[in-house]
Write an enzyme that holds these catalytic residues in place. Structure first.
Site, PDB file in Angstrom:
ATOM      1  N   HIS A 461       0.633  -1.386  -0.471  1.00  0.00           N
ATOM      2  CA  HIS A 461      -0.105  -0.426   0.022  1.00  0.00           C
ATOM      3  C   HIS A 461       0.680   1.403   0.111  1.00  0.00           C
ATOM      4  O   HIS A 461       1.225   2.034  -0.887  1.00  0.00           O
ATOM      5  CB  HIS A 461      -0.591  -0.190   1.062  1.00  0.00           C
ATOM      6  CG  HIS A 461      -1.703   1.126   1.225  1.00  0.00           C
ATOM      7  ND1 HIS A 461      -2.998   1.235   1.084  1.00  0.00           N
ATOM      8  CD2 HIS A 461      -1.294   2.504   1.726  1.00  0.00           C
ATOM      9  CE1 HIS A 461      -3.713   2.481   1.419  1.00  0.00           C
ATOM     10  NE2 HIS A 461      -2.485   3.230   1.954  1.00  0.00           N
ATOM     11  N   GLU A 462       1.828   1.029   1.305  1.00  0.00           N
ATOM     12  CA  GLU A 462       2.496   2.584   0.871  1.00  0.00           C
ATOM     13  C   GLU A 462       3.910   2.366   0.211  1.00  0.00           C
ATOM     14  O   GLU A 462       3.810   3.702  -0.339  1.00  0.00           O
ATOM     15  CB  GLU A 462       3.608   2.524   2.378  1.00  0.00           C
ATOM     16  CG  GLU A 462       2.813   2.768   3.543  1.00  0.00           C
ATOM     17  CD  GLU A 462       1.588   3.289   4.023  1.00  0.00           C
ATOM     18  OE1 GLU A 462       1.691   4.987   3.066  1.00  0.00           O
ATOM     19  OE2 GLU A 462       0.269   3.897   4.675  1.00  0.00           O
ATOM     20  N   HIS A 465       1.734   4.313  -2.871  1.00  0.00           N
ATOM     21  CA  HIS A 465       2.096   5.895  -2.569  1.00  0.00           C
ATOM     22  C   HIS A 465       2.805   6.029  -2.549  1.00  0.00           C
ATOM     23  O   HIS A 465       3.465   7.512  -3.927  1.00  0.00           O
ATOM     24  CB  HIS A 465       1.546   6.596  -1.277  1.00  0.00           C
ATOM     25  CG  HIS A 465       0.077   6.291  -1.122  1.00  0.00           C
ATOM     26  ND1 HIS A 465      -0.654   7.082  -0.958  1.00  0.00           N
ATOM     27  CD2 HIS A 465       0.340   5.655   0.395  1.00  0.00           C
ATOM     28  CE1 HIS A 465      -1.430   6.833  -0.774  1.00  0.00           C
ATOM     29  NE2 HIS A 465      -1.864   5.926   0.501  1.00  0.00           N
ATOM     30  N   HIS A 468       3.641   6.718  -6.722  1.00  0.00           N
ATOM     31  CA  HIS A 468       2.758   8.010  -7.143  1.00  0.00           C
ATOM     32  C   HIS A 468       3.534   9.145  -7.211  1.00  0.00           C
ATOM     33  O   HIS A 468       3.750  10.173  -7.943  1.00  0.00           O
ATOM     34  CB  HIS A 468       1.431   8.279  -6.610  1.00  0.00           C
ATOM     35  CG  HIS A 468       0.319   9.452  -7.268  1.00  0.00           C
ATOM     36  ND1 HIS A 468      -0.829   9.719  -6.432  1.00  0.00           N
ATOM     37  CD2 HIS A 468       0.207   9.590  -7.913  1.00  0.00           C
ATOM     38  CE1 HIS A 468      -1.606  10.514  -6.702  1.00  0.00           C
ATOM     39  NE2 HIS A 468      -0.861   9.962  -7.959  1.00  0.00           N
TER      40      HIS A 468
HETATM   41 ZN   LIG Z   1      -2.900   5.458   2.279  1.00  0.00          ZN
END
Ligand SMILES: [Zn+2]
Length: 672
Positions: A461-462, A465, A468
């Protein structure tokens, strides 16, 4: 003596000189950076030339260059490795930075120049990105109160400053409660716990110098303890401490702070002409209105509640079989759910865990990014801010892309949770600036470091990010990387979690810590087969928190007693009694530590609608690594930052808007 925070950073990759920076440098660096920013803003506002995009907007982009640099280092370190000095400076900075920001948006001459440009926007011959940046500056000034005058303006400044202080106090109270509590475990108390929980309990005991194993309130220790400890009395005790965070009375109690925060937010919205804070907050989001948010949440709530109530009956029967009377309690749910999962899916964390080595999961996250986007990761031996942090140089076809820092282990000086931040954001206004991106997690430390499946998902998940931020390719820092609508920002992160579920990824990277053997096919099948197990529980705990958050901010007058309001909301939606909110009000940091997720906790689910739908796009094409879809994902989402409205970006990527069905299917809730 020169202050290393202010000097030119000459280390390779222009990394901050962590080994030269000491706490004494931060205060003076903030002073100098603030002064430099103030002078730059004055020069823009007082310029005699008529406003142009270059002399106003681009100049604004540059004004806080030094402040961004100093703050980028400080806030990252203060969050992941705090100490009393850093905490004191944080408290000092909260109202000061808020005042500084207000000073800029209250600068009438500056706003007049932006307004002039805004009025003339169609004649300025701006690129699409420039037009977007101008709109965002104008909108943010207006939303900050730039168009207000006199007493209303002064009051808004006061309100914002007080909110900043309250947010910091909330966070520090929570950290204090999390740090101060621990429960010693005797050797007898360890019975029935899997080895990895025992190892984490011993490691936690050593860190706290408690003279033996302990349970702390760190999620990665208390969750497995609640899952595996057959001792109902100890589970009840640990659980009571866990949900009491921020509500223990005394100096660190957050309840009055929550009430004051909600009242000030309502006042802020009214000063700016909105009916309530949720209206104000959602204006810039993809969802746009509280009704749209509630619409989505309730679509998910009913099927989730039915599933959870059915599960509760089964778990309660198991409790009674263990010769306990009375109803299933919140400290029973995880324990019996784990036993049931083992019975139904023959899967337990303890069997799984040796296959989920932290280092192999990091490799897996890198390998997927390599296949999808051609990124390469090389370990970098540079001084960082803590011995547990590690760095990698990220390149593509030999060209620099970013520096990635991973800081994975829990420690007392780190705030709880997991997050991604950019110590430096991507931009190319003044030549290419590559980002420095940090992932911070709170995994229990052990040798070798092993993760739960949940931890592994957090890691992916991290890292989503981080992609991104790292793949961002825009000119202006304002719209760089994750500078997007809040309910869009979780799309890349939640989407990336799906690659952990791709069988060939686990087949390659889930290898046994002792033997190196790959995860047996049969265990892999059982793991993936159990993916939707207990989704009623996790959906209910989340949606309930999101609905409480929405209710807090939707009324014109804030609730005088948030705890009472929370109880009313839970009553109204028929909250199952054995499921607590994922974050109850006194420790709901998303909502009270700052403004980020206030009236915005729903964002994760809003994003999940998109991530489920977006991952389906790969399935509909050539599979999880389909190069064409990966290229579109990079072009329209990962590199685009906030260069366009979220719904426009999504539609460019997918060819249409997202549908909720993929989410319900993904959570196993579609059957009802
Ligand atoms: Zn998040």
């Amino acid at each position: 003596m020169t202050n290393p925070l202010l000097a030119e950073w000459t280390a390779p990759h222009a990394l901050p000189p962590f080994d030269a920076i000491s706490d004494a440098h931060f205060g003076p660096a903030f002073d100098a950076a603030e002064a430099e920013g103030r002078a730059a803003i004055a020069a823009i506002a007082e310029a005699t030339e008529p406003p142009t995009f270059a002399n106003t907007i681009e100049a604004l982009e540059r004004a806080d260059k030094l402040l961004d640099r100093v703050a980028g280092v400080f806030y990252n370190i203060a969050g992941s490795d705090s100490n009393p000095e850093r905490e004191a400076l944080m408290r000092d900075l909260a109202p000061r930075m808020s005042a500084y920001a207000s000073e800029i948006t209250n600068n009438a001459a500056l706003f007049a120049r932006i307004q002039t440009l805004w009025d003339a926007r169609d004649d300025l011959d701006l690129s699409a990105e420039q037009a977007r940046v101008l709109m965002l500056y104008h909108r943010s000034f207006v939303r900050s109160g730039a168009a207000l005058e006199g007493a209303a303006r002064d009051r808004l400044t006061e309100v914002k400053s007080r909110l900043a202080t309250l947010g910091t106090t909330f966070t520090q109270n929570l950290l204090a409660d999390e740090r101060s509590w621990f429960m010693p475990l005797s050797e007898d108390d360890l019975e029935g716990l899997p080895d990895f929980v025992v190892a984490s309990a011993r490691a936690a005991g050593e860190e706290k110098e408690a003279g033996g194993p302990i349970v702390t309130l760190s999620r990665s220790l208390i969750t497995p303890f609640l899952q595996f400890s057959p001792r109902r009395d100890l589970r009840a005790k640990a659980f009571a401490a866990w949900i009491a965070r921020g509500a223990n009375g005394g100096d660190t109690d957050n309840r009055a702070i929550c009430a004051e925060i909600l009242a000030l937010r309502a006042e802020r919205a009214k000063l700016l002409g909105y009916a309530n804070f949720a209206d104000y907050k959602l204006e810039t989001e993809m969802a746009r209105t509280p009704d749209a948010v509630r619409g989505l949440l309730m679509q998910v709530w009913e099927p989730a509640k039915s599933a959870a109530n059915e599960d509760a009956q089964i778990l309660e029967a198991m409790l009674h079989k263990d010769c306990y009377e009375g109803p299933l309690e919140p400290w029973d749910w995880r324990y019996y759910a784990a036993i049931r999962r083992k019975a139904e899916h023959d899967l337990d964390e303890a069997e799984l865990k040796p296959y989920l080595q932290l280092d192999r999961m990091i490799e897996a996250s890198f390998a997927c990014a390599n296949r999808l986007f051609g990124l390469e990761f090389a370990p970098l031996d540079v001084p960082l801010y803590h011995p547990d942090a590690r760095a990698w140089e990220v390149t593509r076809n030999g060209a620099p892309v970013a520096i990635f820092i991973g800081d994975y282990f829990a420690r007392g000086s780190k705030r709880s949770g997991a997050w991604c931040s950019a110590m430096r954001s991507q931009s190319k206004l003044d030549g290419a600036v590559t980002p420095i991106v940090v992932n911070v997690c709170n995994f229990a430390k052990s040798e070798p470091a092993l993760l739960s499946y949940d931890d592994a998902r957090t890691l992916f998940h991290e890292f989503g990010h981080a992609l991104h931020q790292m793949l961002s390719n825009v000119t202006y820092g304002l719209i760089s990387g994750t500078s997007v609508a809040r309910d869009f920002v979780e799309l890349p992160s939640q989407l990336y979690e799906h690659w952990l579920e791709v069988p060939e990824v686990l087949e390659e990277f889930a290898t046994h810590a002792d033997t190196g053997a790959p995860m047996p096919r049969d265990l892999l099948d059982r793991l993936l087969g159990a993916a939707t197990y207990d989704m009623g529980f996790s959906t209910v705990e989340y949606v309930a928190s999101a609905l409480v958050d929405l209710a807090f901010h939707e009324a014109a007058d804030a609730p005088a007693d948030p705890m009472q309001k929370q109880a009313e909301v839970l009553e109204a939606i028929g909250m199952p009694r054995a499921i607590p909110m994922r974050h109850a009000t006194p420790h709901f940091a998303h909502v009270f530590a700052g403004d980020g997720y206030s009236a915005g906790y729903y964002s994760y689910m809003w994003s999940e609608v998109m991530d489920a739908d977006a991952f389906d796009a790969f399935g509909e094409a050539g599979g999880p690594f389909d190069p064409e879809i990966a290229a579109k994902l990079e072009e329209f989402i990962l590199s685009a930052g906030g260069s366009e409205e979220a719904d426009v970006l999504y539609t460019k990527f997918r060819g249409r808007m997202p549908r909720v069905e993929a989410l319900l299917k993904g959570r196993g809730l579609l059957t009802a």
